[in-house]
Write an enzyme that holds these catalytic residues in place. Structure first.
Site, PDB file in Angstrom:
ATOM      1  N   ARG A   1     -22.027 -44.955 -44.680  1.00  0.00           N
ATOM      2  CA  ARG A   1     -21.773 -44.197 -43.453  1.00  0.00           C
ATOM      3  C   ARG A   1     -23.015 -43.524 -42.875  1.00  0.00           C
ATOM      4  O   ARG A   1     -22.925 -42.527 -42.168  1.00  0.00           O
ATOM      5  CB  ARG A   1     -20.683 -43.147 -43.662  1.00  0.00           C
ATOM      6  CG  ARG A   1     -19.359 -43.745 -44.120  1.00  0.00           C
ATOM      7  CD  ARG A   1     -18.218 -42.784 -43.947  1.00  0.00           C
ATOM      8  NE  ARG A   1     -17.017 -43.330 -44.562  1.00  0.00           N
ATOM      9  CZ  ARG A   1     -16.655 -43.073 -45.823  1.00  0.00           C
ATOM     10  NH1 ARG A   1     -17.391 -42.279 -46.580  1.00  0.00           N
ATOM     11  NH2 ARG A   1     -15.556 -43.608 -46.302  1.00  0.00           N
TER      12      ARG A   1
ATOM     13  N   LYS B   1     -29.850 -48.062 -29.810  1.00  0.00           N
ATOM     14  CA  LYS B   1     -28.825 -49.103 -29.780  1.00  0.00           C
ATOM     15  C   LYS B   1     -29.035 -50.039 -30.959  1.00  0.00           C
ATOM     16  O   LYS B   1     -30.113 -50.599 -31.143  1.00  0.00           O
ATOM     17  CB  LYS B   1     -28.918 -49.911 -28.488  1.00  0.00           C
ATOM     18  CG  LYS B   1     -28.375 -49.186 -27.287  1.00  0.00           C
ATOM     19  CD  LYS B   1     -28.247 -50.159 -26.126  1.00  0.00           C
ATOM     20  CE  LYS B   1     -27.653 -49.490 -24.902  1.00  0.00           C
ATOM     21  NZ  LYS B   1     -27.527 -50.437 -23.782  1.00  0.00           N
TER      22      LYS B   1
ATOM     23  N   GLU C   1     -39.522 -56.583 -19.821  1.00  0.00           N
ATOM     24  CA  GLU C   1     -38.977 -55.227 -19.982  1.00  0.00           C
ATOM     25  C   GLU C   1     -39.954 -54.174 -19.465  1.00  0.00           C
ATOM     26  O   GLU C   1     -39.546 -53.147 -18.922  1.00  0.00           O
ATOM     27  CB  GLU C   1     -38.627 -54.949 -21.449  1.00  0.00           C
ATOM     28  CG  GLU C   1     -37.463 -55.768 -22.005  1.00  0.00           C
ATOM     29  CD  GLU C   1     -36.074 -55.279 -21.558  1.00  0.00           C
ATOM     30  OE1 GLU C   1     -35.945 -54.129 -21.107  1.00  0.00           O
ATOM     31  OE2 GLU C   1     -35.118 -56.078 -21.665  1.00  0.00           O
TER      32      GLU C   1
ATOM     33  N   LYS D   1     -38.358 -44.920 -20.824  1.00  0.00           N
ATOM     34  CA  LYS D   1     -37.065 -45.108 -21.446  1.00  0.00           C
ATOM     35  C   LYS D   1     -36.601 -43.823 -22.134  1.00  0.00           C
ATOM     36  O   LYS D   1     -35.424 -43.457 -22.060  1.00  0.00           O
ATOM     37  CB  LYS D   1     -37.097 -46.264 -22.454  1.00  0.00           C
ATOM     38  CG  LYS D   1     -35.713 -46.548 -23.019  1.00  0.00           C
ATOM     39  CD  LYS D   1     -35.582 -47.908 -23.657  1.00  0.00           C
ATOM     40  CE  LYS D   1     -34.130 -48.129 -24.090  1.00  0.00           C
ATOM     41  NZ  LYS D   1     -33.926 -49.391 -24.815  1.00  0.00           N
TER      42      LYS D   1
ATOM     43  N   GLU E   1     -25.000 -43.538 -22.944  1.00  0.00           N
ATOM     44  CA  GLU E   1     -24.853 -44.502 -21.851  1.00  0.00           C
ATOM     45  C   GLU E   1     -23.594 -44.284 -21.020  1.00  0.00           C
ATOM     46  O   GLU E   1     -22.806 -45.203 -20.809  1.00  0.00           O
ATOM     47  CB  GLU E   1     -24.870 -45.935 -22.409  1.00  0.00           C
ATOM     48  CG  GLU E   1     -25.176 -46.951 -21.335  1.00  0.00           C
ATOM     49  CD  GLU E   1     -25.477 -48.324 -21.916  1.00  0.00           C
ATOM     50  OE1 GLU E   1     -25.045 -48.600 -23.034  1.00  0.00           O
ATOM     51  OE2 GLU E   1     -26.136 -49.111 -21.224  1.00  0.00           O
TER      52      GLU E   1
ATOM     53  N   ARG F   1     -28.279 -43.873 -17.809  1.00  0.00           N
ATOM     54  CA  ARG F   1     -28.833 -44.881 -18.712  1.00  0.00           C
ATOM     55  C   ARG F   1     -28.492 -46.295 -18.280  1.00  0.00           C
ATOM     56  O   ARG F   1     -29.187 -47.242 -18.619  1.00  0.00           O
ATOM     57  CB  ARG F   1     -28.324 -44.619 -20.139  1.00  0.00           C
ATOM     58  CG  ARG F   1     -28.953 -45.545 -21.159  1.00  0.00           C
ATOM     59  CD  ARG F   1     -28.772 -45.012 -22.560  1.00  0.00           C
ATOM     60  NE  ARG F   1     -29.236 -45.986 -23.535  1.00  0.00           N
ATOM     61  CZ  ARG F   1     -29.300 -45.757 -24.836  1.00  0.00           C
ATOM     62  NH1 ARG F   1     -28.937 -44.591 -25.310  1.00  0.00           N
ATOM     63  NH2 ARG F   1     -29.726 -46.684 -25.664  1.00  0.00           N
TER      64      ARG F   1
ATOM     65  N   ASN G   1     -30.149 -51.245 -17.510  1.00  0.00           N
ATOM     66  CA  ASN G   1     -29.577 -52.589 -17.543  1.00  0.00           C
ATOM     67  C   ASN G   1     -29.999 -53.440 -16.350  1.00  0.00           C
ATOM     68  O   ASN G   1     -29.455 -54.528 -16.155  1.00  0.00           O
ATOM     69  CB  ASN G   1     -28.058 -52.507 -17.621  1.00  0.00           C
ATOM     70  CG  ASN G   1     -27.610 -51.970 -18.961  1.00  0.00           C
ATOM     71  OD1 ASN G   1     -28.145 -52.358 -19.992  1.00  0.00           O
ATOM     72  ND2 ASN G   1     -26.651 -51.067 -18.952  1.00  0.00           N
TER      73      ASN G   1
ATOM     74  N   HIS H   1     -29.911 -57.111 -16.646  1.00  0.00           N
ATOM     75  CA  HIS H   1     -29.207 -57.466 -17.876  1.00  0.00           C
ATOM     76  C   HIS H   1     -27.829 -58.071 -17.645  1.00  0.00           C
ATOM     77  O   HIS H   1     -27.359 -58.835 -18.473  1.00  0.00           O
ATOM     78  CB  HIS H   1     -29.094 -56.250 -18.794  1.00  0.00           C
ATOM     79  CG  HIS H   1     -30.369 -55.950 -19.531  1.00  0.00           C
ATOM     80  ND1 HIS H   1     -31.531 -55.613 -18.880  1.00  0.00           N
ATOM     81  CD2 HIS H   1     -30.668 -55.965 -20.858  1.00  0.00           C
ATOM     82  CE1 HIS H   1     -32.493 -55.408 -19.779  1.00  0.00           C
ATOM     83  NE2 HIS H   1     -32.003 -55.622 -20.981  1.00  0.00           N
TER      84      HIS H   1
ATOM     85  N   HIS I   1     -27.565 -61.396 -19.527  1.00  0.00           N
ATOM     86  CA  HIS I   1     -26.637 -61.680 -20.632  1.00  0.00           C
ATOM     87  C   HIS I   1     -25.811 -62.928 -20.353  1.00  0.00           C
ATOM     88  O   HIS I   1     -25.504 -63.697 -21.264  1.00  0.00           O
ATOM     89  CB  HIS I   1     -25.717 -60.484 -20.869  1.00  0.00           C
ATOM     90  CG  HIS I   1     -26.363 -59.392 -21.663  1.00  0.00           C
ATOM     91  ND1 HIS I   1     -25.764 -58.168 -21.896  1.00  0.00           N
ATOM     92  CD2 HIS I   1     -27.556 -59.327 -22.295  1.00  0.00           C
ATOM     93  CE1 HIS I   1     -26.565 -57.407 -22.610  1.00  0.00           C
ATOM     94  NE2 HIS I   1     -27.664 -58.086 -22.857  1.00  0.00           N
TER      95      HIS I   1
ATOM     96  N   HIS J   1     -34.462 -63.256 -24.766  1.00  0.00           N
ATOM     97  CA  HIS J   1     -33.814 -62.157 -24.049  1.00  0.00           C
ATOM     98  C   HIS J   1     -34.668 -61.705 -22.852  1.00  0.00           C
ATOM     99  O   HIS J   1     -34.166 -61.556 -21.736  1.00  0.00           O
ATOM    100  CB  HIS J   1     -33.587 -60.989 -25.016  1.00  0.00           C
ATOM    101  CG  HIS J   1     -33.046 -59.760 -24.353  1.00  0.00           C
ATOM    102  ND1 HIS J   1     -31.775 -59.706 -23.817  1.00  0.00           N
ATOM    103  CD2 HIS J   1     -33.595 -58.538 -24.119  1.00  0.00           C
ATOM    104  CE1 HIS J   1     -31.563 -58.506 -23.295  1.00  0.00           C
ATOM    105  NE2 HIS J   1     -32.656 -57.779 -23.465  1.00  0.00           N
TER     106      HIS J   1
END
Lengths: 366, 366
Positions: free
Chosen positions: B118, B140, B182, B224, B234, B238, B242, B245, B249, B262
């Site tokens: 955990r 992330k 990026e 960032k 997010e 935030r 994207n 993106h 994606h 990517h």
């Protein structure tokens, strides 16, 4: 209905405890933020209660995922059934998961909620006495790994917990006893007054008397909530909640998940903790007898399984999460109602207590 | 060496950026809290750098887990190799994981750290330009699901990020370009001054000039970090990160992970976002030409793959995490250096922009 508020800053949430709550739509709806809801249940509990729950989710588009029942399925491939269901129904990050089931369903649904799209909301509807007093509070979620129980998971809090004691009516007697083990734990570790109440009322709980159940669940949740609020991520006082668990996990791991119930293993584990505390001179023989008597009246094991060996215990305990840098740590009792964490217990004392308990022959595998 | 501090309350951490940092023992040791360390890397990067890293971990007991390389392996069975390694070496919750690799290794090691018992500590050593400017900041972590990228994961912050630009020397040119996508994104979405700098210096970055690299990485991380600090989970601003993106994606999902990188998909996605912004009357034709020119100089795709269909885009975009309650949301450009989130774009406009880009025939699958 009683309400226990779990106080964790912006992760605070209420626990509602009462009779007939599953059909109280107005308890659920304020905690659901979009029209997407996914009920996660298992093949035993689902058929009994999922229709009632669905009727309470007025106006929502409800997906349903039924997992195979049992601790043996608390693994990634079962968890993935939840992700499959969510993705197939195109649930987005505003979805709300509802765990309808015992600790296994709650732990897996909670971990699915923690992990789906990096975190979505969830509501717990615990259907076993053990999950009502244990996993309702604390945010522990997760799955097992072949090399250890609950080794993969997250600390993740629900939006609300809804405890309907009517659901206990369909629960096997062994599961009631397993829940009583955790209830007794709260008395032993820090609430001597509650321990006295339990010694006076344990048969009423075994018989599922409503007012006694609501009181015991409320008091257990309050005890746990107080401890968790002081230590959300288990770096200090929260370790006291592991009373009986170091021994208990070793029993579960050795016997295989699903042989003894978690609560049964914790019951035997608390007995061993009490006996080890007596060995260290902290508890009197009469104190240990009170613990043994209460556990027996709750129809719980009062010894280590006679088929286990001391070495098996030691092997499993050394990979337990409660081990810090290789030292065995135990939660023991300075007195009834006062637990402490100890890391300097002599190995010989541990071995002697385990051997005596095994030799007593009082507990068999099921 | 430059240091960027990511400010997230009690989850704050430093990013160290410089040359030769992998062998700087004194950067690593203060962020490791016990003698247990586990390096998580892949079969490509590991053999190149794991020995240098191990030498920097003076006095630690170091376990090593080498994962198969590539986005295709970003799944639970690969993640489980980390849990296997940790449990076999009996690592407890005071262990520290070190991610030595690109975004895939970082995302999986981070999710393993978030989930092992955990939550345990981890340090990121990103070895690709993309991961240095992207996954270094934001917490992330996660793995893919057959029905969607990064669908299972956690927001989880490292103790520190150590960026050694010397590691870029062994990176293929395509991966450098992917990282530049990026970097360009930060200029486009909110830092017009940086965009101008990039238009003056992009060839120096392609050629891996140290001072230019350190500046571009630092400025990207600062951009960032500012956005993430304002919105860790997010829910708001935030989303601007994207940019490119949503389209990107869809391209990655359709082509299969590992065909386009990517960053390449994001490059094409930013081009599409710019063209859609022009369609809405926000960007001038010259602005779009500046974007196209900069991407081309960075050796990035400047159109959707000519083998894709508009329908494929729309299908994949509708399960994207950026979809709120069924509405397509885009990050578009009000001006160069000023991104906004829009959810009321007409479907016809989206289709026309996609069709024109596909028809241009400018981008093939690799």
């Amino acid at each position: 209905m009683q309400i226990v508020q779990v106080d964790l800053g912006d992760r605070s949430y209420p626990i509602y405890i009462g009779s007939g709550l599953l059909s109280e739509s107005n308890l659920f709806l304020p905690h659901i933020k979009s029209d997407q809801v996914c009920i996660v249940t298992n093949q035993t509990v689902g058929p009994l209660y999922e229709n009632v729950l669905q009727s309470s989710l007025t106006g929502k588009r409800v997906a349903l995922v039924e997992l195979p029942d049992g601790e043996a399925h608390k693994n990634f491939s079962t968890l993935n059934l939840v992700f499959d269901g969510l993705l197939q129904a195109r649930h987005n990050r505003n979805t709300t998961l509802i765990a309808l089931g015992g600790g296994v369903v709650g732990d897996m649904c909670g971990f699915a909620a923690a992990s789906y799209q990096r975190g979505v909301n969830f509501i717990q509807v615990p259907t076993t006495l053990l999950s009502q007093v244990d996993s309702s509070v604390g945010g522990k979620t997760g799955i097992n790994h072949p090399l250890g129980k609950n080794m993969i998971g997250a600390f993740y809090q629900p939006q609300a917990v809804i405890i309907d004691i009517d659901l206990l009516a369909t629960l096997p007697a062994r599961e009631i006893s397993a829940g009583l083990a955790e209830i007794i734990k709260y008395g032993l570790l820090g609430d001597g007054e509650f321990l006295l109440w339990l010694e006076q009322n344990i048969e009423r709980l075994v018989a599922l008397e409503s007012d006694a159940l609501i009181y015991a669940i409320q008091r257990s949740c309050e005890n746990k909530a107080r401890i968790v609020a002081a230590d959300e991520r288990e770096s200090g006082v929260r370790a006291l909640l592991n009373l009986g668990h170091t021994f208990g996990h070793a029993i579960e791991t050795q016997l295989g998940y699903g042989n003894w119930l978690h609560g049964e293993a914790v019951g035997a584990g608390m007995m061993l903790a009490a006996e080890l505390s007596e060995k260290l001179g902290w508890l009197a023989t009469e104190d240990v007898a009170r613990v043994r008597n209460l556990l027996a009246r709750a129809v719980l094991p009062i010894a280590a399984p006679k088929s286990m060996t001391v070495d098996q215990f030691l092997t499993h305990m050394s990979v337990d999460k409660k081990v810090m840098d290789g030292r065995l740590r135990f939660v023991l009792l300075k007195a009834l109602g006062e637990a402490v964490v100890v890391s300097d217990v002599g190995l010989a004392d541990v071995e002697q207590v385990l051997q005596a308990s095994i030799n007593s022959g009082l507990a068999d595998i099921r």
